[in-house]
Design an enzyme around this catalytic site. Structure first.
Site, PDB file in Angstrom:
ATOM      1  N   TRP A   1       0.815  -1.213   0.000  1.00  0.00           N
ATOM      2  CA  TRP A   1       0.000   0.000   0.000  1.00  0.00           C
ATOM      3  C   TRP A   1       0.841   1.251   0.000  1.00  0.00           C
ATOM      4  O   TRP A   1       0.545   2.212  -0.726  1.00  0.00           O
ATOM      5  CB  TRP A   1      -1.015  -0.012   1.146  1.00  0.00           C
ATOM      6  CG  TRP A   1      -2.128  -0.979   0.856  1.00  0.00           C
ATOM      7  CD1 TRP A   1      -2.428  -2.114   1.544  1.00  0.00           C
ATOM      8  CD2 TRP A   1      -3.061  -0.917  -0.238  1.00  0.00           C
ATOM      9  NE1 TRP A   1      -3.488  -2.761   0.946  1.00  0.00           N
ATOM     10  CE2 TRP A   1      -3.897  -2.053  -0.142  1.00  0.00           C
ATOM     11  CE3 TRP A   1      -3.269  -0.027  -1.292  1.00  0.00           C
ATOM     12  CZ2 TRP A   1      -4.926  -2.310  -1.052  1.00  0.00           C
ATOM     13  CZ3 TRP A   1      -4.296  -0.289  -2.195  1.00  0.00           C
ATOM     14  CH2 TRP A   1      -5.107  -1.405  -2.074  1.00  0.00           C
TER      15      TRP A   1
ATOM     16  N   ASP B   1      -2.065   6.679   6.111  1.00  0.00           N
ATOM     17  CA  ASP B   1      -3.138   5.870   5.547  1.00  0.00           C
ATOM     18  C   ASP B   1      -3.511   4.852   6.625  1.00  0.00           C
ATOM     19  O   ASP B   1      -2.765   3.915   6.892  1.00  0.00           O
ATOM     20  CB  ASP B   1      -2.641   5.168   4.273  1.00  0.00           C
ATOM     21  CG  ASP B   1      -3.674   4.196   3.680  1.00  0.00           C
ATOM     22  OD1 ASP B   1      -4.772   4.052   4.270  1.00  0.00           O
ATOM     23  OD2 ASP B   1      -3.375   3.591   2.632  1.00  0.00           O
TER      24      ASP B   1
ATOM     25  N   LYS C   1     -13.005  -1.378   5.931  1.00  0.00           N
ATOM     26  CA  LYS C   1     -12.328  -2.361   6.761  1.00  0.00           C
ATOM     27  C   LYS C   1     -12.911  -2.335   8.174  1.00  0.00           C
ATOM     28  O   LYS C   1     -13.378  -3.340   8.665  1.00  0.00           O
ATOM     29  CB  LYS C   1     -10.820  -2.106   6.806  1.00  0.00           C
ATOM     30  CG  LYS C   1     -10.033  -2.617   5.604  1.00  0.00           C
ATOM     31  CD  LYS C   1     -10.237  -1.859   4.331  1.00  0.00           C
ATOM     32  CE  LYS C   1      -9.612  -2.463   3.113  1.00  0.00           C
ATOM     33  NZ  LYS C   1      -8.481  -1.718   2.571  1.00  0.00           N
TER      34      LYS C   1
HETATM   35  C1  LIG Z   1      -7.902  -1.297   1.353  1.00  0.00           C
HETATM   36  C2  LIG Z   1      -6.777  -0.339   1.423  1.00  0.00           C
HETATM   37  C3  LIG Z   1      -6.581   0.655   0.460  1.00  0.00           C
HETATM   38  C4  LIG Z   1      -7.456   0.759  -0.765  1.00  0.00           C
HETATM   39  O1  LIG Z   1      -8.673   1.330  -0.530  1.00  0.00           O
HETATM   40  P1  LIG Z   1      -9.664   1.675  -1.735  1.00  0.00           P
HETATM   41  O2  LIG Z   1     -10.953   1.907  -1.046  1.00  0.00           O
HETATM   42  O3  LIG Z   1      -9.694   0.497  -2.658  1.00  0.00           O
HETATM   43  O4  LIG Z   1      -9.178   2.888  -2.412  1.00  0.00           O
HETATM   44  C5  LIG Z   1      -5.531   1.531   0.632  1.00  0.00           C
HETATM   45  N1  LIG Z   1      -4.714   1.452   1.680  1.00  0.00           N
HETATM   46  C6  LIG Z   1      -4.864   0.500   2.620  1.00  0.00           C
HETATM   47  C7  LIG Z   1      -3.924   0.447   3.775  1.00  0.00           C
HETATM   48  C8  LIG Z   1      -5.901  -0.424   2.523  1.00  0.00           C
HETATM   49  O5  LIG Z   1      -6.051  -1.369   3.454  1.00  0.00           O
END
Ligand SMILES: *Cc1c(COP(=O)(O)O)cnc(C)c1O
Length: 360
Positions: free
Chosen positions: A102, A172, A196
Site C-alpha cells: 500500500w 493511511d 475495513k
Molecule cells: C484497502 C486499502 C486501500 C485501498 O482502498 P480503496 O478503497 O480500494 O481505495 C488503501 N490502503 C490500505 C492500507 C488499505 O487497506
C-alpha cells in the site's frame, strides 16, 4: 439464516447488530417515511445523521477542535492522489516510508504531483518489519511524511508513532483506524476508506489539521479540494449518504462496546489466539517480526503450498471464508477487524489444528 465467519480484508465483516438495525430502518427511517438512501443530503433528516456520525467519530478518536473531519469519495487509492494535490504544493516535495504494497502504491501516485522521496524502506526485510525510526532519512523541508499505519497485505503494523518534528505526519489508516486509541494531535492528516473497520465502501474519512487546508495545487478537482469540502461540511458534491449512515451506526456500536480502549483489548485478545498458535506450530508460519505484527491482518503460510486449496475448501465447508492470501504474497491471510468475534478466531484455530493433524 446462517452467517459465515468472514475473514475478508475488505469490504469486511460488519457487526450483526448494525446490519439488523439498518434492516429495521430500511423502509422508514425514524418515521420520516423514507429510506436513508432516498433522502436529500440537504434535508434535516440526513443532516442529523451526518452530524451524529461526525460527532461520534470525533468523540471516539478524540479529534481536537483544530482538525476537520471530511467524508469524501474516492477511497484510500483516491487519497493517494488527493493528499499530494492538497499538501505537496507547500515545498513541492514529500517523504514516504515504504513498508509494503500500500505505501508503494501511495508513493507511485504522489510522484505525479511533486517530488516524492523514499525516507525509509522495509525492502531489506522483504517488508516483514517496519524500518526503525533511527534509520529514516527525513527531509526537514518535506511538505509531509507519509506512512501506512497498517499494511493490509503484508500484515505489518506500527505500534508506535513516528516523530517528524515540524513536518506533518500523514497516515493511511484504512485498515486499522478505530482498532485502538490514537493521539490525533501527532498527525497532520489521517485518511481511511471505511470498508475495513468503519462501514461499507464508498466513504473515505479524512481528518486534517486546519493549517494544512488551503494549499491545493491549481489542478486539484473541486470535489477533491479539502478547503472546498471543509467549507461545505463535506457537501460540496453529494456525499455517499448511505455509507455515512452505516458508519454512524458502527460508531454507535463501538461506543456501546466501551470505545476504542475496549476495541484494543478485544483485538489484542483475538490476535493473541492466532499468533500464539502460529508460533507453536511447525506446520504454519507467519513471517512478520514480532514487534511489528498486525492485530488486524494475519498472513500465514502452510508448510507445503500444494495444500492451500484443500485448506481453503475445508475452511469454506466450516463456514470460514475469504482466507486466501493476497496474490502478491500467496498463502493465507485472516483479517480480524473489530467486527470479527473472538469465536471466529477460535473456530479458525480449531480448524487449523485439525488440518495440521490430518496433513502434518
Ligand atoms: C484497502 C486499502 C486501500 C485501498 O482502498 P480503496 O478503497 O480500494 O481505495 C488503501 N490502503 C490500505 C492500507 C488499505 O487497506
Amino acid at each position: 439464516m446462517t452467517r459465515v465467519f468472514n475473514f475478508s480484508p475488505g469490504p469486511a465483516t460488519l457487526p450483526e447488530s448494525v446490519l439488523r438495525k439498518a434492516a429495521e430502518e430500511m423502509l422508514d427511517w425514524h418515521g420520516s417515511g423514507m429510506s436513508v438512501m432516498e433522502m436529500s443530503h440537504r434535508g434535516k433528516e440526513f443532516i442529523s445523521i451526518h452530524a451524529e456520525a461526525e460527532s461520534l467519530l470525533r468523540e471516539l478518536l478524540g479529534v481536537p477542535a483544530n482538525y476537520k473531519v471530511l467524508f469524501m469519495q474516492g477511497g484510500a487509492i483516491g487519497e493517494n492522489a488527493i493528499v499530494p494535490m492538497n499538501l505537496i504544493g507547500k515545498t513541492g516535495k514529500a517523504d514516504y516510508v515504504i513498508t509494503g504494497d500500500w505505501s508503494k502504491k501511495s508513493i507511485k501516485e504522489a510522484k505525479t504531483y511533486g517530488k516524492a522521496n523514499v525516507a525509509a524502506t522495509g525492502e531489506a526485510s522483504t517488508f516483514t518489519a517496519i524500518p526503525k525510526q533511527s534509520e529514516w532519512k527525513l527531509d526537514p523541508e518535506a511538505s509531509y511524511v507519509h506512512i501506512c499505519s497498517n499494511e493490509t497485505i503484508g500484515g505489518v503494523e506500527y505500534h508506535w508513532t513516528p516523530e517528524t518534528g515540524a513536518v506533518p505526519l500523514v497516515a493511511d489508516m484504512s485498515s486499522n483506524i478505530m482498532s485502538r486509541p490514537i493521539d490525533i494531535a501527532k498527525y497532520g492528516l489521517i485518511y481511511a476508506g471505511a470498508q475495513k473497520n468503519m462501514g461499507p465502501s464508498g466513504v473515505t474519512v479524512v481528518i486534517v489539521r486546519d493549517d494544512l487546508i488551503g494549499h491545493a495545487l491549481p489542478i486539484t478537482p473541486s470535489a477533491f479540494n479539502y478547503q472546498l469540502q471543509a467549507e461545505n461540511d463535506s457537501m460540496y458534491n453529494t456525499p455517499p449518504t448511505y455509507a455515512i449512515y452505516i458508519a454512524g451506526l458502527v460508531f454507535k456500536h463501538i461506543k456501546e462496546m466501551g470505545g476504542l480502549k475496549a476495541m484494543e483489548e478485544h483485538n489484542k485478545a483475538k490476535a493473541a489466539v492466532l499468533y500464539d498458535y502460529l508460533d507453536n506450530s511447525k506446520f504454519y508460519r507467519n513471517p512478520v517480526a514480532k514487534e511489528d505484527r498486525s492485530l488486524m491482518n494475519v498472513p500465514f503460510k502452510l508448510k507445503d503450498d500444494s495444500l492451500d486449496d484443500a485448506f481453503l475448501k475445508g475452511a469454506h465447508a466450516k463456514g470460514m471464508i475469504q482466507l486466501k492470501g493476497h496474490r502478491s504474497v500467496g498463502g493465507m491471510r485472516a483479517s480480524i477487524y473489530n467486527a470479527m468475534p473472538i469465536e471466529g478466531v477460535r473456530a479458525l484455530v480449531a480448524y487449523m489444528k485439525e488440518f495440521e493433524v490430518q496433513h502434518g
